[in-house]
Scaffold this active site. Structure first.
Site, mmCIF file in Angstrom:
data_model
loop_
_atom_site.group_PDB
_atom_site.id
_atom_site.type_symbol
_atom_site.label_atom_id
_atom_site.label_comp_id
_atom_site.label_asym_id
_atom_site.label_seq_id
_atom_site.Cartn_x
_atom_site.Cartn_y
_atom_site.Cartn_z
ATOM 1 C CE LYS A 82 61.623 16.714 37.903
ATOM 2 N NZ LYS A 82 62.143 17.486 39.298
ATOM 3 C CG ASP A 83 62.795 13.005 34.608
ATOM 4 O OD1 ASP A 83 63.328 14.221 34.660
ATOM 5 O OD2 ASP A 83 62.425 12.037 35.409
ATOM 6 N NE ARG A 130 62.933 23.006 38.314
ATOM 7 C CZ ARG A 130 62.415 23.164 39.690
ATOM 8 N NH1 ARG A 130 61.880 24.520 40.151
ATOM 9 N NH2 ARG A 130 62.706 22.202 40.176
ATOM 10 N NE ARG A 131 64.135 21.157 42.574
ATOM 11 C CZ ARG A 131 63.957 19.636 42.257
ATOM 12 N NH1 ARG A 131 65.104 18.848 42.405
ATOM 13 N NH2 ARG A 131 62.671 19.267 42.219
ATOM 14 N NE ARG A 148 71.751 12.879 38.347
ATOM 15 C CZ ARG A 148 72.030 12.171 37.229
ATOM 16 N NH1 ARG A 148 73.247 12.241 36.577
ATOM 17 N NH2 ARG A 148 71.151 11.133 37.082
ATOM 18 N NE ARG A 154 68.297 13.443 44.012
ATOM 19 C CZ ARG A 154 67.645 14.378 42.966
ATOM 20 N NH1 ARG A 154 67.464 15.395 43.134
ATOM 21 N NH2 ARG A 154 67.517 13.767 41.609
ATOM 22 C CB CYS A 241 63.958 18.951 34.204
ATOM 23 S SG CYS A 241 64.868 17.480 34.742
#
Ligand SMILES: NCc1[nH]cc(CCC(=O)O)c1CC(=O)O
Length: 312
Positions: A82-83, A130-131, A148, A154, A241
């Site tokens: 993803k990164d 995106r979320r 973040r 988190r 992402c």
């Protein structure tokens, strides 16, 4: 086997887990092989308080690792797919994609079982556009609050009462042993994952054929074809992402089914496109679905997001 493999990795718990996983798989595939970890700090790890889109976009987590490969201080770098940016520096490439963990987003809360159970006005923590876009499209009555930090941070912020719920990649939670914190998995229909989510990839020097051969047993072709289609979509939209782009490919027999989405961060508009193609045409499929999104106006939405972030 006399050779040693040095793995460049970030120092976050998840990065270290992934590096240890690759180390164990390599040692299992090649008894006697020496494998060591070279932990390092990336720019993305140092800048934990700004939205990723605002602090220079792609590659924030991989540049230091790539420098280590180019300067021969390490032999492979382990990344969350993803990164990983779409382009690689001269002399480096992605030579292995491991089997994908659960690619879905996960709903985590100490009070509520699912997004749908959240009362109006609830505060949801995420810093993924995106979320955010997909959640607000379904639930415009919720409040998104910036979140973040690594997975442990988190969860600690959730536990401190700053949020009613947070959304994280299921893969990271599962890998770090936090599966029981997942109150529900969010379906791809409700939150289409980020390209590459849940997959671990291995970058190395393009000329190092000895390392390529050592990595071969770790490569998972089904995962790779899915991720190739997803990354082709991202590349065609010039996204990563850190922008409100989602894409997710599944295998149906020998065919790939790719769904893509571009959304306004406030959820006001979600553009969706999908297509199917034989798996050997993964890359063309990604371009095709990206083009379908561009036809619907994806470029204008993305330009607006980049404009706000202050870089082209
Ligand atoms: N951008 C951070 C990141 N990169 C990879 C993962 C999770 C694991 C994965 O997708 O493989 C996460 C955390 C998250 O999104 O919750």
């Amino acid at each position: 086997m006399s050779r040693e493999i040095r793995i460049a990795t970030r120092k976050s718990a998840l990065a270290l887990w992934q590096a240890e996983y690759v180390k164990a798989r390599l040692e299992q595939a090649h008894p006697g092989l020496q494998v060591s970890l070279v932990p390092m700090v990336s720019r993305g790890d140092k800048l934990l308080d700004a939205p990723l889109a605002k602090i220079g976009g792609k590659g924030l987590f991989v540049k230091e690792l790539e420098t280590a490969l180019l300067e021969n201080e390490a032999d492979i770098a382990v990344h969350s797919m993803k990164d990983v940016p779409m382009e690689f520096p001269e002399g480096l490439g992605l030579f292995c994609i491991c089997e994908r963990e659960d690619p879905r987003d996960a709903f985590v809360s100490n009070t509520f079982d699912s997004q749908d159970a959240l009362p109006a006005g609830s505060i949801v923590g995420t810093s993924s556009l995106r979320r955010q876009a997909q959640l607000l499209a379904r639930r415009p009555d919720l409040k998104i609050q910036f979140l973040r930090g690594n997975v442990n941070t988190r969860l600690a912020k959730l536990d401190a009462g700053e949020y009613d719920a947070i959304i994280l990649a299921a893969a990271g939670l599962i890998r770090l042993g936090f599966q029981e914190r997942i109150r529900s998995f969010i379906s791809a229909e409700d939150s289409l994952p980020a390209g590459g989510q849940g997959a671990v990839g291995i970058e190395c020097r393009s000329a190092d054929s000895e390392v390529h051969a050592l990595l071969a047993p770790l490569h998972h072709a089904d995962t790779a074809d899915r991720v190739i289609a997803e990354r082709a979509l991202n590349k065609h939209l010039n996204g990563g992402c850190q922008v409100p782009i989602a894409c997710y490919a599944m295998l149906e027999g020998n065919d790939l089914w790719l769904r893509g989405l571009v959304g306004q961060p406030d959820g006001g508009r979600l553009l969706r496109a999908e297509a199917r193609a034989p798996r050997q045409d993964a890359e063309a499929l990604g371009v095709q679905v990206a083009d379908a999104l561009l036809k619907q106006g994806a470029a204008a939405i993305l330009a607006e997001v980049y404009g706000e972030a202050g870089h082209p």
